[in-house]
Design a protein around this motif. Structure first.
Motif, PDB file in Angstrom:
ATOM      1  N   UNK A  42      20.615 -11.364   6.391  1.00  0.00           N
ATOM      2  CA  UNK A  42      19.518 -10.978   7.292  1.00  0.00           C
ATOM      3  C   UNK A  42      19.174  -9.487   7.193  1.00  0.00           C
ATOM      4  N   UNK A  43      19.940  -8.730   6.401  1.00  0.00           N
ATOM      5  CA  UNK A  43      19.573  -7.324   6.156  1.00  0.00           C
ATOM      6  C   UNK A  43      19.111  -7.098   4.706  1.00  0.00           C
ATOM      7  N   UNK A  44      18.832  -8.179   3.991  1.00  0.00           N
ATOM      8  CA  UNK A  44      18.211  -8.027   2.673  1.00  0.00           C
ATOM      9  C   UNK A  44      16.754  -7.593   2.859  1.00  0.00           C
ATOM     10  N   UNK A  45      16.207  -6.941   1.847  1.00  0.00           N
ATOM     11  CA  UNK A  45      14.813  -6.488   1.916  1.00  0.00           C
ATOM     12  C   UNK A  45      13.965  -7.192   0.867  1.00  0.00           C
ATOM     13  N   UNK A  46      12.717  -7.372   1.179  1.00  0.00           N
ATOM     14  CA  UNK A  46      11.804  -8.093   0.298  1.00  0.00           C
ATOM     15  C   UNK A  46      11.734  -7.456  -1.086  1.00  0.00           C
ATOM     16  N   UNK A  47      11.850  -6.106  -1.154  1.00  0.00           N
ATOM     17  CA  UNK A  47      11.756  -5.422  -2.449  1.00  0.00           C
ATOM     18  C   UNK A  47      13.097  -5.306  -3.159  1.00  0.00           C
ATOM     19  N   UNK A  48      14.158  -5.891  -2.581  1.00  0.00           N
ATOM     20  CA  UNK A  48      15.462  -5.902  -3.247  1.00  0.00           C
ATOM     21  C   UNK A  48      16.351  -4.725  -2.926  1.00  0.00           C
ATOM     22  N   UNK A  49      15.937  -3.858  -2.010  1.00  0.00           N
ATOM     23  CA  UNK A  49      16.727  -2.663  -1.681  1.00  0.00           C
ATOM     24  C   UNK A  49      17.588  -2.838  -0.440  1.00  0.00           C
ATOM     25  N   UNK A  50      17.795  -4.087  -0.023  1.00  0.00           N
ATOM     26  CA  UNK A  50      18.622  -4.321   1.154  1.00  0.00           C
ATOM     27  C   UNK A  50      20.083  -4.527   0.803  1.00  0.00           C
ATOM     28  N   UNK A  51      20.814  -5.062   1.754  1.00  0.00           N
ATOM     29  CA  UNK A  51      22.252  -5.313   1.559  1.00  0.00           C
ATOM     30  C   UNK A  51      22.610  -6.610   2.286  1.00  0.00           C
ATOM     31  N   UNK A  52      23.705  -7.289   1.877  1.00  0.00           N
ATOM     32  CA  UNK A  52      24.768  -6.816   0.977  1.00  0.00           C
ATOM     33  C   UNK A  52      24.567  -7.179  -0.499  1.00  0.00           C
ATOM     34  N   UNK A  53      23.696  -8.151  -0.820  1.00  0.00           N
ATOM     35  CA  UNK A  53      23.612  -8.656  -2.190  1.00  0.00           C
ATOM     36  C   UNK A  53      22.416  -8.112  -2.958  1.00  0.00           C
ATOM     37  N   UNK A  56       5.864 -10.488   3.498  1.00  0.00           N
ATOM     38  CA  UNK A  56       4.480 -10.238   3.952  1.00  0.00           C
ATOM     39  C   UNK A  56       3.929 -11.353   4.833  1.00  0.00           C
ATOM     40  N   UNK A  57       4.222 -12.603   4.485  1.00  0.00           N
ATOM     41  CA  UNK A  57       3.691 -13.720   5.263  1.00  0.00           C
ATOM     42  C   UNK A  57       4.205 -13.698   6.702  1.00  0.00           C
ATOM     43  N   UNK A  58       5.486 -13.378   6.867  1.00  0.00           N
ATOM     44  CA  UNK A  58       6.064 -13.358   8.217  1.00  0.00           C
ATOM     45  C   UNK A  58       5.518 -12.181   9.013  1.00  0.00           C
ATOM     46  N   UNK A  59       5.354 -11.042   8.362  1.00  0.00           N
ATOM     47  CA  UNK A  59       4.767  -9.881   9.048  1.00  0.00           C
ATOM     48  C   UNK A  59       3.348 -10.206   9.504  1.00  0.00           C
ATOM     49  N   UNK A  60       2.589 -10.874   8.654  1.00  0.00           N
ATOM     50  CA  UNK A  60       1.211 -11.247   9.026  1.00  0.00           C
ATOM     51  C   UNK A  60       1.207 -12.148  10.256  1.00  0.00           C
ATOM     52  N   UNK A  61       2.184 -13.036  10.341  1.00  0.00           N
ATOM     53  CA  UNK A  61       2.265 -13.919  11.511  1.00  0.00           C
ATOM     54  C   UNK A  61       2.577 -13.124  12.770  1.00  0.00           C
ATOM     55  N   UNK A  62       3.417 -12.092  12.636  1.00  0.00           N
ATOM     56  CA  UNK A  62       3.696 -11.231  13.789  1.00  0.00           C
ATOM     57  C   UNK A  62       2.420 -10.525  14.237  1.00  0.00           C
ATOM     58  N   UNK A 109       3.990  -3.263   9.914  1.00  0.00           N
ATOM     59  CA  UNK A 109       2.884  -3.247   8.962  1.00  0.00           C
ATOM     60  C   UNK A 109       3.201  -2.328   7.781  1.00  0.00           C
ATOM     61  N   UNK A 110       3.815  -1.174   8.065  1.00  0.00           N
ATOM     62  CA  UNK A 110       4.134  -0.228   6.995  1.00  0.00           C
ATOM     63  C   UNK A 110       5.228  -0.753   6.071  1.00  0.00           C
ATOM     64  N   UNK A 111       6.090  -1.660   6.584  1.00  0.00           N
ATOM     65  CA  UNK A 111       7.179  -2.215   5.778  1.00  0.00           C
ATOM     66  C   UNK A 111       6.838  -3.581   5.201  1.00  0.00           C
ATOM     67  N   UNK A 112       5.596  -4.014   5.368  1.00  0.00           N
ATOM     68  CA  UNK A 112       5.151  -5.289   4.810  1.00  0.00           C
ATOM     69  C   UNK A 112       5.225  -5.237   3.289  1.00  0.00           C
ATOM     70  N   UNK A 113       5.959  -6.171   2.699  1.00  0.00           N
ATOM     71  CA  UNK A 113       6.121  -6.184   1.251  1.00  0.00           C
ATOM     72  C   UNK A 113       7.200  -5.236   0.760  1.00  0.00           C
ATOM     73  N   UNK A 114       7.782  -4.460   1.657  1.00  0.00           N
ATOM     74  CA  UNK A 114       8.897  -3.571   1.289  1.00  0.00           C
ATOM     75  C   UNK A 114      10.196  -4.128   1.871  1.00  0.00           C
ATOM     76  N   UNK A 115      10.311  -3.988   3.189  1.00  0.00           N
ATOM     77  CA  UNK A 115      11.512  -4.530   3.835  1.00  0.00           C
ATOM     78  C   UNK A 115      11.347  -5.998   4.219  1.00  0.00           C
ATOM     79  N   UNK A 116      10.112  -6.407   4.525  1.00  0.00           N
ATOM     80  CA  UNK A 116       9.912  -7.719   5.138  1.00  0.00           C
ATOM     81  C   UNK A 116       8.942  -8.586   4.334  1.00  0.00           C
TER      82      UNK A 116
END
Length: 818
Positions: free
Chosen positions: A364-375, A427-433, A418-425
């Motif tokens: 749940x702390x992974x990021x859409x652009x691959x810069x999250x953790x743990x994997x 995009x489709x889920x952010x749009x729904x928010x 909105x600023x993290x759309x496509x980066x951390x989160x």
């Protein structure tokens, strides 16, 4: 046997679903009305009404079963299919339709379904029976009612086909309703096809067997029909009891499952005091987002619900000071915090969940652009539930108060997503928010209503009030324990940063009040010279009177504690208040603990309460712990003040030194400039002091300087400042005094020093003179150095004038006994 699959619809129906229900209801009403007219006009008698009564009775004794333990789909088993098909064979499709409609109404009313569901199920059954009944007579090649001598094989084949058609029509109409009304699957009935279709086929076949028996011979019919019916009834009763027991067991397992999840969630929530209720709000947000995504997989939804409650379970392995640190985390602290998803997943991995809880928690702390953790997963490789959880978790964190910042407004939180759309989160889920901000905010508010209460702000249970401990009480204790640890940590951290005694004692009383509570508090420090406890800091009710307290060591409550280095709890504070009747009536009990370091008592902390019930044991225990940290903090502050005093004090004379003079003059001249008053600086130099050192040595000279310092101090006001400047020179600062007004002080000084006699040997004494110069702010100068220079010049002129008048033999004179 009748089998009805319960339609799983949400109360908030979609528009298309509403129209569909209306269409089916209208068709059902038309069919029932038509069939009722046909049945009543039929020349047959109304004996079929007995079958309707049997159907109503059968609807009151249903067996409800579930296909899987985690499935929301239930199906209901009764004997009514047997009666519906028997009516179809004995009378006509019209009568069978009426029987089916009665079955739908009675079955729905028996389980208290909403009215629209009852009507829909009745219309569905009537429509399906109308089609299946007419198809039966077409296949049998006969008009209703069925001829007694009809071919037996043809009867059974026609009934079997009609039964399957009846089941298929019901399943299709029900599945379509679920899809249009709430987004369910049209063909979800495939999961229960065998469990539902076989009882329907068995009921229809039993009805055919009874019809054949009745049409061949009454004796034969009775011989065959009665055992068949009794066997069917016995099987029904046995299955009903078995399904009831199975359902009860499943409900118990579900209750245990949900209770376990809830307990773990409460333990997580209890530990993290900075985010109370966070997991419940995240669950509400996550499930709302899943609904907007039209996520239909019940397994995924159950996994998401459980993962939302448990996503922070790994924080049980993160120290509290990291979770509640108000300043930025260090690199090491951040690494410790980032480990919590993996730790949480490893903890949950030992539990055999039937839904994907573990992967949702782990990622749940992974990021859409691959810069999250743990994997470092990227894009669609992150599980959908984890992506939903990430957005829900972030949004609630932004909208909540945290130790390192206040909660953000809704607009700022949305801007961040909105600023993290496509980066951390995703995009489709952010749009729904972004499209559903207000409903999501409402879901947060609703979740707050059902969030279990957290830690009590204070300890409220007293020893005499102990009651059996509930699960909620246990979690309150966990939360309170973490809160105690956090405040004690804050005390240790804060007092470690302050070496000022006033700041240290003020902070201690603030934290003690937050954690323990009091009506008044006094911190007394030991004064060994006076053998008393003097108030260092007091707060609360009558703090001004407590400030005046001076308690002899060994006397009163606080004095006894200081003398014996032991705490006193829940005793009368009256002995501390001798001479203060207001205090004696204001407070009923007190808690006094020593500030002890290495068996050396530095002082006492005494808490006073206006309540006669006293302090609970939990508070007493806490004060013992706090006192240990407080003693170290007070000792550090005292040592710092002593060191600071040494740095500003001349060790020989005990007077302030030049370092202190510079600080004092800067403050005094600043004050004089603000409120416009004069300040006069005196420069003083001893006369003939060199002869004293030369004739009697430096030891006598040092003693002379110390004595002269005391003589000078006595000639000045309390507001004047006397400083040893250097060697045999002194400085005096006279606030609020002009140069002319200072002449009186100069005369007193010179007269006193000239009269000074210090015995050194038998019949000998030392005396010295003193030259004094003056300079005044603002008339003579504005700066300290400027005033020093002018006063020094004035002193030099005075020295010359006094030397001209002085008898050269008067420096050191023999002491004459009187």
């Amino acid at each position: 046997m009748s089998v009805q699959r319960t339609m799983t619809l949400r109360d908030n129906l979609r528009p298309a679903g509403k129209y569909y229900l209306l269409v089916i209801l209208a068709a059902g009403v038309c069919v029932v009305v038509y069939c009722l007219i046909v049945a009543l006009r039929s020349p047959q008698n109304l004996s079929w009404l007995y079958f309707l009564a049997a159907i109503v009775l059968g609807s009151m004794l249903p067996v409800r079963a579930q296909t899987q333990t985690d499935s929301p789909a239930w199906f209901t088993v009764t004997l009514n299919d047997l009666f519906i098909f028997l009516v179809l064979l004995l009378y006509s499709p019209a009568v069978a339709v009426i029987a089916a409609a009665v079955d739908g109404l009675a079955s729905g009313a028996a389980v208290l379904r909403p009215l629209y569901r009852v009507l829909f199920n009745a219309a569905r059954l009537a429509t399906s029976t109308f089609i299946a009944g007419n198809v039966f007579y077409i296949l049998a090649g006969s008009n209703p009612p069925l001829a007694p001598d009809a071919d037996v094989l043809l009867i059974f084949v026609s009934v079997g086909f009609s039964a399957l058609l009846f089941y298929g029509m019901n399943a299709l109409l029900n599945g379509t309703a679920s899809w249009l009304c709430s987004g369910g699957r049209v063909f979800a009935w495939q999961e229960t096809m065998l469990l539902v279709a076989l009882p329907t086929l068995a009921g229809a076949s039993t009805a055919a067997a009874i019809f054949v028996s009745l049409s061949r011979s009454e004796v034969y019919a009775a011989t065959l029909a009665v055992p068949t019916f009794l066997l069917a009834l016995a099987v029904y009763i046995v299955n009903r009891q078995r399904h009831k027991s199975t359902r009860q067991h499943l409900e118990e397992l579900k209750g245990l499952y949900h209770a376990t999840i809830g307990s773990l969630a409460m333990a997580i929530d209890a530990k993290d005091q900075s985010a109370h209720g966070h997991v419940y709000r995240v669950r509400a947000l996550a499930l709302s987002l899943a609904g907007y995504l039209k996520l239909e997989d019940e397994n995924e939804l159950q996994g998401l619900s459980a993962a939302a409650l448990l996503h922070d379970i790994g924080k049980l392995a993160v120290p509290e000071y990291i979770l509640n640190k108000p300043s930025p985390l260090t690199e090491g602290e951040m690494l410790k915090l980032k480990a919590h998803p993996s730790v949480g997943a490893d903890i949950l991995d030992t539990i055999p969940f039937s839904c994907p809880v573990v992967p949702f928690v782990r990622h749940h702390h992974e990021k859409w652009d691959g810069n999250g953790y743990p994997a470092g997963l990227k894009g669609d490789k992150i599980p959908l539930g984890a992506r939903i959880l990430a957005v829900a978790d972030a949004y609630d964190a932004l909208r909540s108060d945290r130790p390192y910042r206040a909660k953000l407004t809704r607009d700022l939180a949305v801007d961040y997503l909105r600023s993290e759309r496509g980066k951390s989160f995703d995009p489709q889920i952010v749009d729904l928010v972004l499209q559903n901000v207000e409903p999501l905010e409402e879901s947060i508010r609703e979740a707050e209503k059902y969030t279990p209460s957290g830690a009590m702000p204070e300890f409220e249970r007293k020893p005499a009030e102990e009651t059996p401990r509930s699960g909620q009480t246990v979690f309150e204790d966990i939360a309170t324990t973490y809160r105690e640890i956090q405040i004690i940590y804050e005390i240790s951290e804060a007092v470690g940063k302050s070496l000022n005694l006033a700041d240290t004692t003020a902070l201690l009383t603030e934290k003690i009040n937050e954690l323990v509570g009091f009506d008044a508090c006094a911190i007394f420090l030991v004064n060994l010279n006076q053998n008393r406890l003097l108030t260092s800091y007091s707060t609360g009710t009558h703090a001004d009177l407590l400030e005046q307290a001076a308690i002899r060591i060994g006397e009163g409550v606080s004095g006894w504690v200081a003398a014996h280095n032991q705490a006193l709890t829940n005793v009368s504070p009256v002995p501390d208040f001798a001479g203060h009747p207001e205090l004696q009536t204001a407070f009923k009990t007190c808690l006094s603990v020593p500030l002890s370091l290495d068996d050396r008592v530095l002082g006492v902390i005494t808490l006073y309460s206006a309540s006669a019930t006293g302090f609970p044991q939990d508070r007493i225990r806490l004060m013992d712990t706090i006192a240990q940290h407080a003693a170290a903090a007070v000792n550090n502050a005292l040592m710092f003040e002593e060191t600071q005093e040494d740095a500003y004090t001349d060790l020989l004379t005990g007077l302030p030194n030049l370092r202190y003079f510079n600080v004092f003059m800067e403050q005094e001249l600043g004050r004089a400039a603000r409120i416009d008053y004069p300040v006069t600086l005196l420069m003083m130099d001893l006369e003939c002091f060199k002869d004293v050192n030369d004739r009697f040595g430096h030891k006598v000279g040092d003693r002379t300087l110390a004595e002269i310092g005391q003589v000078l101090r006595r000639q000045m006001r309390r507001s004047d400042m006397l400083v040893r400047y250097a060697g045999d020179e002194f400085l005096a600062v006279l606030p609020g005094t002009t140069r002319e007004q200072a002449r009186q002080t100069i005369e007193r000084i010179q007269t006193a020093v000239d009269s000074f006699r210090m015995p050194i040997r038998s019949e000998q004494y030392v005396r010295v003179g003193i030259s004094v110069g003056a300079a005044s702010y603002p008339d003579d100068g504005q700066e300290t150095d400027e005033l020093l220079g002018l006063a020094d010049q004035d002193m030099y002129n005075d020295k010359i004038m006094r030397a001209n008048r002085r008898d050269s033999s008067g420096d050191v004179l023999p002491f004459e006994k009187r």
